[in-house]
Design a protein around this motif. Structure first.
Motif, mmCIF file in Angstrom:
data_model
loop_
_atom_site.group_PDB
_atom_site.id
_atom_site.type_symbol
_atom_site.label_atom_id
_atom_site.label_comp_id
_atom_site.label_asym_id
_atom_site.label_seq_id
_atom_site.Cartn_x
_atom_site.Cartn_y
_atom_site.Cartn_z
ATOM 1 N N LEU A 149 0.838 -1.199 0.000
ATOM 2 C CA LEU A 149 0.000 0.000 0.000
ATOM 3 C C LEU A 149 0.875 1.252 0.000
ATOM 4 N N LEU A 150 1.914 1.262 0.834
ATOM 5 C CA LEU A 150 2.783 2.425 0.912
ATOM 6 C C LEU A 150 3.477 2.676 -0.426
ATOM 7 N N ALA A 151 3.927 1.614 -1.071
ATOM 8 C CA ALA A 151 4.579 1.770 -2.373
ATOM 9 C C ALA A 151 3.622 2.373 -3.391
ATOM 10 N N GLU A 152 2.377 1.918 -3.370
ATOM 11 C CA GLU A 152 1.374 2.458 -4.289
ATOM 12 C C GLU A 152 1.099 3.920 -3.986
ATOM 13 N N ALA A 153 0.993 4.250 -2.695
ATOM 14 C CA ALA A 153 0.715 5.635 -2.302
ATOM 15 C C ALA A 153 1.869 6.554 -2.707
ATOM 16 N N CYS A 154 3.090 6.100 -2.499
ATOM 17 C CA CYS A 154 4.250 6.927 -2.832
ATOM 18 C C CYS A 154 4.351 7.152 -4.343
ATOM 19 N N GLN A 155 4.024 6.141 -5.119
ATOM 20 C CA GLN A 155 4.130 6.256 -6.567
ATOM 21 C C GLN A 155 3.079 7.205 -7.133
ATOM 22 N N ALA A 156 1.894 7.192 -6.535
ATOM 23 C CA ALA A 156 0.785 7.975 -7.091
ATOM 24 C C ALA A 156 0.588 9.318 -6.396
ATOM 25 N N TYR A 157 1.293 9.550 -5.300
ATOM 26 C CA TYR A 157 0.992 10.722 -4.474
ATOM 27 C C TYR A 157 1.314 12.025 -5.186
ATOM 28 N N ASP A 158 0.405 12.963 -5.011
ATOM 29 C CA ASP A 158 0.587 14.330 -5.465
ATOM 30 C C ASP A 158 -0.272 15.212 -4.569
ATOM 31 N N ASP A 159 0.274 16.326 -4.117
ATOM 32 C CA ASP A 159 -0.466 17.184 -3.182
ATOM 33 C C ASP A 159 -1.836 17.577 -3.736
ATOM 34 N N ALA A 160 -1.876 17.874 -5.027
ATOM 35 C CA ALA A 160 -3.117 18.375 -5.614
ATOM 36 C C ALA A 160 -4.208 17.315 -5.681
ATOM 37 N N SER A 161 -3.796 16.032 -5.777
ATOM 38 C CA SER A 161 -4.797 14.968 -5.939
ATOM 39 C C SER A 161 -4.816 14.010 -4.752
ATOM 40 N N ALA A 162 -4.314 14.448 -3.592
ATOM 41 C CA ALA A 162 -4.220 13.569 -2.430
ATOM 42 C C ALA A 162 -5.585 13.081 -1.973
ATOM 43 N N VAL A 163 -6.580 13.939 -2.023
ATOM 44 C CA VAL A 163 -7.922 13.551 -1.563
ATOM 45 C C VAL A 163 -8.503 12.480 -2.487
ATOM 46 N N THR A 164 -8.347 12.671 -3.774
ATOM 47 C CA THR A 164 -8.847 11.672 -4.731
ATOM 48 C C THR A 164 -8.130 10.340 -4.557
ATOM 49 N N LEU A 165 -6.821 10.399 -4.346
ATOM 50 C CA LEU A 165 -6.047 9.180 -4.139
ATOM 51 C C LEU A 165 -6.495 8.469 -2.856
ATOM 52 N N ALA A 166 -6.730 9.231 -1.791
ATOM 53 C CA ALA A 166 -7.179 8.636 -0.527
ATOM 54 C C ALA A 166 -8.518 7.927 -0.707
ATOM 55 N N THR A 167 -9.420 8.563 -1.458
ATOM 56 C CA THR A 167 -10.735 7.954 -1.697
ATOM 57 C C THR A 167 -10.593 6.625 -2.441
ATOM 58 N N ARG A 168 -9.729 6.601 -3.424
ATOM 59 C CA ARG A 168 -9.540 5.370 -4.187
ATOM 60 C C ARG A 168 -8.918 4.268 -3.339
ATOM 61 N N LEU A 169 -7.911 4.607 -2.550
ATOM 62 C CA LEU A 169 -7.229 3.585 -1.748
ATOM 63 C C LEU A 169 -8.104 3.038 -0.624
ATOM 64 N N ARG A 170 -9.009 3.879 -0.104
ATOM 65 C CA ARG A 170 -9.875 3.420 0.992
ATOM 66 C C ARG A 170 -10.900 2.385 0.538
ATOM 67 N N ARG A 171 -11.081 2.242 -0.750
ATOM 68 C CA ARG A 171 -12.004 1.207 -1.245
ATOM 69 C C ARG A 171 -11.467 -0.197 -0.985
ATOM 70 N N HIS A 172 -10.140 -0.297 -0.824
ATOM 71 C CA HIS A 172 -9.523 -1.616 -0.689
ATOM 72 C C HIS A 172 -8.715 -1.773 0.594
ATOM 73 N N LEU B 75 -0.414 7.681 3.191
ATOM 74 C CA LEU B 75 -0.360 8.967 2.498
ATOM 75 C C LEU B 75 0.493 9.968 3.271
ATOM 76 N N THR B 76 0.428 9.914 4.594
ATOM 77 C CA THR B 76 1.283 10.789 5.394
ATOM 78 C C THR B 76 2.749 10.476 5.146
ATOM 79 N N GLN B 77 3.087 9.191 5.110
ATOM 80 C CA GLN B 77 4.475 8.813 4.825
ATOM 81 C C GLN B 77 4.886 9.251 3.425
ATOM 82 N N ALA B 78 4.006 9.128 2.474
ATOM 83 C CA ALA B 78 4.324 9.548 1.102
ATOM 84 C C ALA B 78 4.640 11.042 1.055
#
Length: 442
Positions: free
Chosen positions: A17-40, A50-53
């Motif tokens: 999960l952390l690897a996926e978050a770090c690869q996709a993380y961007d300040d502007a889209s953090a909320v959208t990324l969080a919503t997607r990751l919380r599905r799984h 996301l905090t670590q990313a």
């Protein structure tokens, strides 16, 4: 993030999960990324990832590419030592332990790291003991004896343990939860401490508010110790038998380090050093590579510095030199004097390449007058303007707006005092001298 959530982040699923978050993380889209990751994944684990990313991205300023394999807390990152400084300090301690009595002849060995935080200094101590992959270092002295990190916060200590593992250093350093003021210290050759300088919502500037408090720092400095402090520490707070060293990287003072007991250095004449400024060259390699560096001490400072008119070259001493009160050492090196008493600008007749200061060629000396400055900028075709000031009250952005430069060339204006009057110096940067080649001593 609590301790259990962090431990889940270290499991195979959490690491993925952390690897996926770090690869996709961007300040502007953090909320959208969080919503997607919380599905799984559980919400608290997603938040931790996301905090670590986000923290890893910020940490690259201190630890370069190595930040991508490290773990942080916000406060821990804020106070963590930069990689270059941690490596330099570890190698200075290792050099002392190597060149003093052999480990077999000492009653105490190793290093105790109090208030180790997320483990930045601990990594450097362990890496100075042996190189990457378990090979003995050939470019640095090796630390002998145990290396132990102590912190009172279980989560912070778990992060330090994980960071040691990330560098393959788990077998070379250990950590334990304890109150720094109650830990047995006599079995260690050196004690290092980095007192907390932050509360839950603010940075602490008064050493009396450090945790542990300044009284404990003074107790440590009665023995053989190194204590990291904020660079704004007043000279009057440094005990008489202690060396204070201000350390900078890339033109920014990172910290002051207080060296006591056997760690205090001596000058060429054999006198104990009282004040030192050390400038480290920024490096991009691993934390076990000693940065190139240059230092000056109070032994290099002639004392009273002459005040003279503005000469063809101006030198702006490194901030570490200024903090250490060693501007006179720069003046002596370039055979120059001060533009004005008590103001850290040195002027000289010749250009000297020194890493202790940034040199400028003086193109014009003007009274500080907006109209005169505007004409000078127009005459020199300057449009991209850098404004520096020292000893005068002005707001550079406001002055830049008033000057409205429209030329095609970059330029620098330094506003300062010459005697009792404010002057504006139109200058051209000449840069700094090269760092000297250094051996692996500290």
């Amino acid at each position: 993030m609590d301790l259990q959530t962090f431990r889940e982040l270290l499991t195979p699923a959490g690491a993925a999960l952390l690897a996926e978050a770090c690869q996709a993380y961007d300040d502007a889209s953090a909320v959208t990324l969080a919503t997607r990751l919380r599905r799984h994944h559980p919400a608290d684990l997603v938040a931790a990832a996301l905090t670590q990313a986000a923290l890893r991205r910020r940490a690259t300023a201190k630890w370069g590419d190595d930040a991508a394999r490290m773990y942080f807390t916000r406060d821990g990152l804020e106070q963590a030592t930069t990689r270059e400084v941690a490596t330099y300090r570890a190698h200075r301690i290792a050099a002392h332990l190597t060149t003093s009595a052999p480990a077999t002849d000492r009653a105490a060995t190793g290093v105790l790291d109090l208030c180790c935080g997320i483990g930045g200094d601990l990594i450097a101590f362990a890496a100075a003991r042996e190189g990457a992959g378990g090979e003995r270092t050939t470019h640095a002295f090796a630390l002998e004896g145990p290396i132990v990190g102590v912190d009172r916060d279980p989560l912070t200590l778990e992060i330090a343990r994980a960071n040691l593992a990330a560098f393959g250093l788990s077998a070379r350093a250990t950590v334990e939860v304890a109150d720094a003021t109650r830990v047995e210290r006599t079995s260690y050759a050196v004690t290092f401490a980095d007192p907390a300088r932050r509360t839950t919502n603010r940075r602490v500037f008064d050493p009396a508010d450090y945790s542990p408090p300044w009284s404990f720092v003074e107790e440590l400095l009665a023995g053989t110790a190194c204590v990291k402090t904020a660079p704004i520490i007043g000279h009057e707070l440094v005990p008489d038998a202690v060396e204070a060293e201000w350390i900078s990287v890339a033109g920014e003072v990172k910290e002051a380090a207080l060296w006591s007991g056997e760690l205090r250095s001596t000058s060429a004449s054999g006198e104990p050093v009282r004040r030192r400024a050390t400038i480290l060259e920024s490096e991009k390699s691993g934390p076990w590579t000693t940065p190139r560096r240059v230092s000056v001490t109070d032994a290099d400072d002639p004392g009273e510095v002459p005040v003279c008119g503005v000469a063809p070259y101006l030198y702006e001493p490194d901030p570490a030199v200024i903090r250490a009160g060693l501007v006179g050492a720069v003046a002596a090196e370039v055979s120059g004097g001060l533009v004005s008493p008590g103001i850290a600008y040195v002027t000289a007749e010749r250009l000297v390449g020194t890493p202790l200061a940034t040199a400028y060629q003086v193109l014009d000396v003007l009274a500080y007058d907006v109209k005169a400055l505007r004409r000078a900028l127009r005459d020199h075709d300057i449009g991209q303007l850098t404004i520096k000031k020292r000893g005068v009250e002005l707001d550079p952005p406001v002055l830049r707006k008033r000057l409205a430069p429209r030329g095609s060339r970059p330029g620098t204006v330094i506003v300062t005092k010459q005697g009792q009057r404010a002057v504006a110096l139109l200058v051209e940067p000449c840069g700094r001298g090269r760092f000297p080649e250094t051996d692996d001593d500290a």
